[in-house]
Write an enzyme that holds these catalytic residues in place. Structure first.
Site, mmCIF file in Angstrom:
data_model
loop_
_atom_site.group_PDB
_atom_site.id
_atom_site.type_symbol
_atom_site.label_atom_id
_atom_site.label_comp_id
_atom_site.label_asym_id
_atom_site.label_seq_id
_atom_site.Cartn_x
_atom_site.Cartn_y
_atom_site.Cartn_z
ATOM 1 N N PRO A 292 0.823 -1.209 0.000
ATOM 2 C CA PRO A 292 0.000 0.000 0.000
ATOM 3 C C PRO A 292 0.860 1.263 0.000
ATOM 4 O O PRO A 292 1.876 1.324 0.689
ATOM 5 C CB PRO A 292 -0.781 -0.112 1.314
ATOM 6 C CG PRO A 292 0.084 -0.940 2.202
ATOM 7 C CD PRO A 292 0.844 -1.882 1.316
ATOM 8 N N ARG A 294 -0.782 4.850 -1.360
ATOM 9 C CA ARG A 294 -1.822 5.862 -1.168
ATOM 10 C C ARG A 294 -2.592 5.683 0.150
ATOM 11 O O ARG A 294 -2.854 6.648 0.862
ATOM 12 C CB ARG A 294 -2.815 5.749 -2.337
ATOM 13 C CG ARG A 294 -3.854 6.837 -2.392
ATOM 14 C CD ARG A 294 -4.936 6.486 -3.435
ATOM 15 N NE ARG A 294 -4.373 6.044 -4.688
ATOM 16 C CZ ARG A 294 -4.007 6.853 -5.681
ATOM 17 N NH1 ARG A 294 -4.203 8.137 -5.585
ATOM 18 N NH2 ARG A 294 -3.473 6.365 -6.782
ATOM 19 N N CYS A 362 1.456 29.612 -15.208
ATOM 20 C CA CYS A 362 1.091 30.100 -16.532
ATOM 21 C C CYS A 362 0.697 28.924 -17.404
ATOM 22 O O CYS A 362 1.493 28.424 -18.210
ATOM 23 C CB CYS A 362 2.248 30.856 -17.147
ATOM 24 S SG CYS A 362 2.465 32.398 -16.309
ATOM 25 N N GLU A 363 -0.549 28.466 -17.185
ATOM 26 C CA GLU A 363 -1.043 27.255 -17.829
ATOM 27 C C GLU A 363 -2.537 27.198 -17.518
ATOM 28 O O GLU A 363 -2.910 27.127 -16.350
ATOM 29 C CB GLU A 363 -0.291 26.062 -17.193
ATOM 30 C CG GLU A 363 -0.708 24.706 -17.624
ATOM 31 C CD GLU A 363 -0.275 24.376 -19.041
ATOM 32 O OE1 GLU A 363 0.886 24.639 -19.393
ATOM 33 O OE2 GLU A 363 -1.130 23.883 -19.787
ATOM 34 N N TYR A 391 1.045 11.132 -3.609
ATOM 35 C CA TYR A 391 1.199 11.599 -5.000
ATOM 36 C C TYR A 391 0.973 13.108 -5.147
ATOM 37 O O TYR A 391 0.436 13.565 -6.149
ATOM 38 C CB TYR A 391 0.277 10.805 -5.942
ATOM 39 C CG TYR A 391 0.497 9.316 -5.816
ATOM 40 C CD1 TYR A 391 1.684 8.735 -6.271
ATOM 41 C CD2 TYR A 391 -0.439 8.492 -5.203
ATOM 42 C CE1 TYR A 391 1.920 7.379 -6.125
ATOM 43 C CE2 TYR A 391 -0.213 7.134 -5.042
ATOM 44 C CZ TYR A 391 0.976 6.587 -5.514
ATOM 45 O OH TYR A 391 1.216 5.260 -5.352
HETATM 46 C C1 LIG Z 1 2.296 2.360 -7.294
HETATM 47 C C2 LIG Z 1 2.550 0.998 -6.835
HETATM 48 C C3 LIG Z 1 2.092 0.575 -5.589
HETATM 49 C C4 LIG Z 1 1.270 1.442 -4.685
HETATM 50 O O1 LIG Z 1 0.047 1.779 -5.207
HETATM 51 P P1 LIG Z 1 -1.015 2.569 -4.306
HETATM 52 O O2 LIG Z 1 -2.144 2.790 -5.215
HETATM 53 O O3 LIG Z 1 -0.371 3.855 -3.888
HETATM 54 O O4 LIG Z 1 -1.336 1.710 -3.144
HETATM 55 C C5 LIG Z 1 2.417 -0.694 -5.168
HETATM 56 N N1 LIG Z 1 3.155 -1.516 -5.954
HETATM 57 C C6 LIG Z 1 3.615 -1.134 -7.138
HETATM 58 C C7 LIG Z 1 4.433 -2.063 -7.930
HETATM 59 C C8 LIG Z 1 3.332 0.120 -7.633
HETATM 60 O O5 LIG Z 1 3.776 0.470 -8.839
#
Ligand SMILES: *Cc1c(COP(=O)(O)O)cnc(C)c1O
Length: 432
Positions: A292, A294, A362-363, A391
């Site tokens: 995990p 996010r 500026c976008e 992120y």
């Molecule tokens: C991005 C990623 C994660 C984490 O994904 P989340 O959506 O942030 O939980 C885990 N493993 C791999 C290989 C990833 O590329």
């Protein structure tokens, strides 16, 4: 009322984040500023670890996918919580090691690792390299031989499950830059080749089926597909790999409508699936890893901005401009990601306007959100955007030579800086 349980309104009508007045934080640290709640991060870590203990006899480990938010302090916290970490670049690997993170608990991902990255990983004896392709396999075996190492590896497999369709589909995910395809037989061919390589130790297989997933079924389906692959490899080579890495991707609450899966429920149901399939196939129960990102840090973050111009275009829309934008949070510009927001100094008031929140770059695409319900905004207000812990800081850019904002950690009503605000000197440091 709020997307995250650490958010409240105090007697002054101000937003509080884990008991800290957000208006005071904005004043003390300046804006824009990322605020992260340490207790909530730790609590999220424990939810995963405790579910392993409750439902899988503790026979697994949670790896924090550090691309979601990478700085020294987060590696220290995750380490204290007994977790491992995923890295996807030399920069993340370097940051983890500089923070004293144990090398043996680091898993190194990436679809195009450079020779420099592989050498660095080998020389620091990191726990596992998640090999993406045949090219990398050959290069790694050669390097490991030259350096007198025998690293643990696992393979990134495309299990043919796309979790992002409403009714998730079991095939047709061959078109991805990541990993080896199952359907074409590519995965089995490469696994067999790897199992015979002298300088590499084949530990297991890995898959990651997507991100911000709200449904348990695709995770269970992926676990089953991967176990069948392990069984097939055993049948064809006699080698039974020990580890099954099921990736990350657990959804979080960005808006009040979002209904994330409970991580306890995930672990419970996936364990049931694993136990059943393992019994059917006559396998040992593998050591399970999950990744995990996010869901560990996302809900714990809030970004604070100061409102500047408010531009009402009659009959069209109202633009509320803030002192940050796509440089500190590119997710709306990239994929119209939705966020919940409030004015921190008017958090007790009703949201009686609907506005477009714009950044200062500026976008024209530099927006943080459209059709956002908000209290009536005026210059000087403090805008809070919620669930920005993942992120955001990690995706920040310096477009328009905008310094990257600081990160402040709050805990027990106290706050401390964990990443300083970039200075103008920082911006020109490498200019010759
Ligand atoms: C991005 C990623 C994660 C984490 O994904 P989340 O959506 O942030 O939980 C885990 N493993 C791999 C290989 C990833 O590329």
């Amino acid at each position: 009322m709020f997307v995250s349980k650490n958010l409240e309104v105090n007697e002054k009508g101000h937003l509080t984040i884990a008991g800290n007045d957000a208006v005071s934080l904005a004043r003390e640290y300046g804006t824009p500023v990322y605020v992260m709640d340490e207790e909530l991060i730790r609590e999220n870590c424990r939810k995963f670890s405790e579910s392993f203990a409750s439902y899988y006899d503790g026979n697994g480990m949670t790896l924090y996918a550090s691309k979601a938010f990478s700085c020294k302090e987060i590696y220290r916290i995750v380490d204290q919580e007994g977790m491992g970490a995923d890295v996807v670049s030399l920069g993340e690997l370097y940051t983890a090691l500089s923070a004293g993170f144990p090398a043996e608990k680091i898993y190194f991902h990436g679809n195009n690792k450079s020779r420099e990255e592989l050498e660095y990983a080998l020389s620091h004896d990191i726990g596992c390299i998640v090999v993406d392709n045949l090219e990398e396999l050959g290069q790694l075996d050669l390097l490991a031989g030259q350096m007198g190492k025998r690293p643990g590896i696992m393979f990134r497999i495309k299990p043919g499950i796309d979790a992002h369709t409403h009714d998730f589909i079991r095939t047709g995910q061959i078109d991805s830059k990541f990993g080896l395809a199952l359907e074409t037989g590519e995965a089995m061919t490469v696994l067999k080749r790897a199992s015979a390589m002298e300088h590499l130790y084949l530990k297991g297989v890995h898959c990651h089926i997507g991100s911000q997933i709200f449904d348990l079924e695709p995770f269970k389906a992926a676990a089953e597909v991967m176990l069948r692959l392990i069984a097939q490899l055993k049948e064809e080579t006699g080698i039974e790999v020990e580890q099954l890495n099921l990736g990350g991707g657990f959804g979080i609450k960005y808006t009040l409508e979002d209904q994330p899966v409970s991580y306890e429920k995930y672990m419970k149901e996936v364990s049931v699936t694993v136990n059943e399939v393992v019994r059917e196939l006559g396998l040992n129960r593998p050591f399970i890893l999950i990744e995990p990102g996010r869901s560990i840090v996302g809900p714990a973050g809030t970004t604070l901005y100061t409102v500047g111009a408010v531009k009402e275009i009659p009959g069209i829309r109202t633009y509320v401009s803030v002192d940050g934008g796509m440089t500190d949070n590119p997710r709306y510009a990239l994929y119209q990601a939705k966020y919940d927001m409030a004015l921190a100094n008017k958090a007790g008031e009703e949201k009686n306007t609907v506005v477009t929140v714009a950044g200062k770059c500026c976008e024209s695409g530099d927006l943080l959100g459209e059709s956002i319900p908000l209290q009536r905004a005026e210059a000087g207000d403090v805008l809070a955007v919620f669930a920005t812990g993942a992120y955001n800081y990690s995706m920040a850019s310096r477009y328009n030579r905008t310094p990257v904002p600081p990160v402040v950690m709050v805990k027990d009503g106290e706050s401390r800086l964990i990443v300083k605000r970039e200075t103008l000197e920082d911006l020109t440091r490498n200019d010759l």
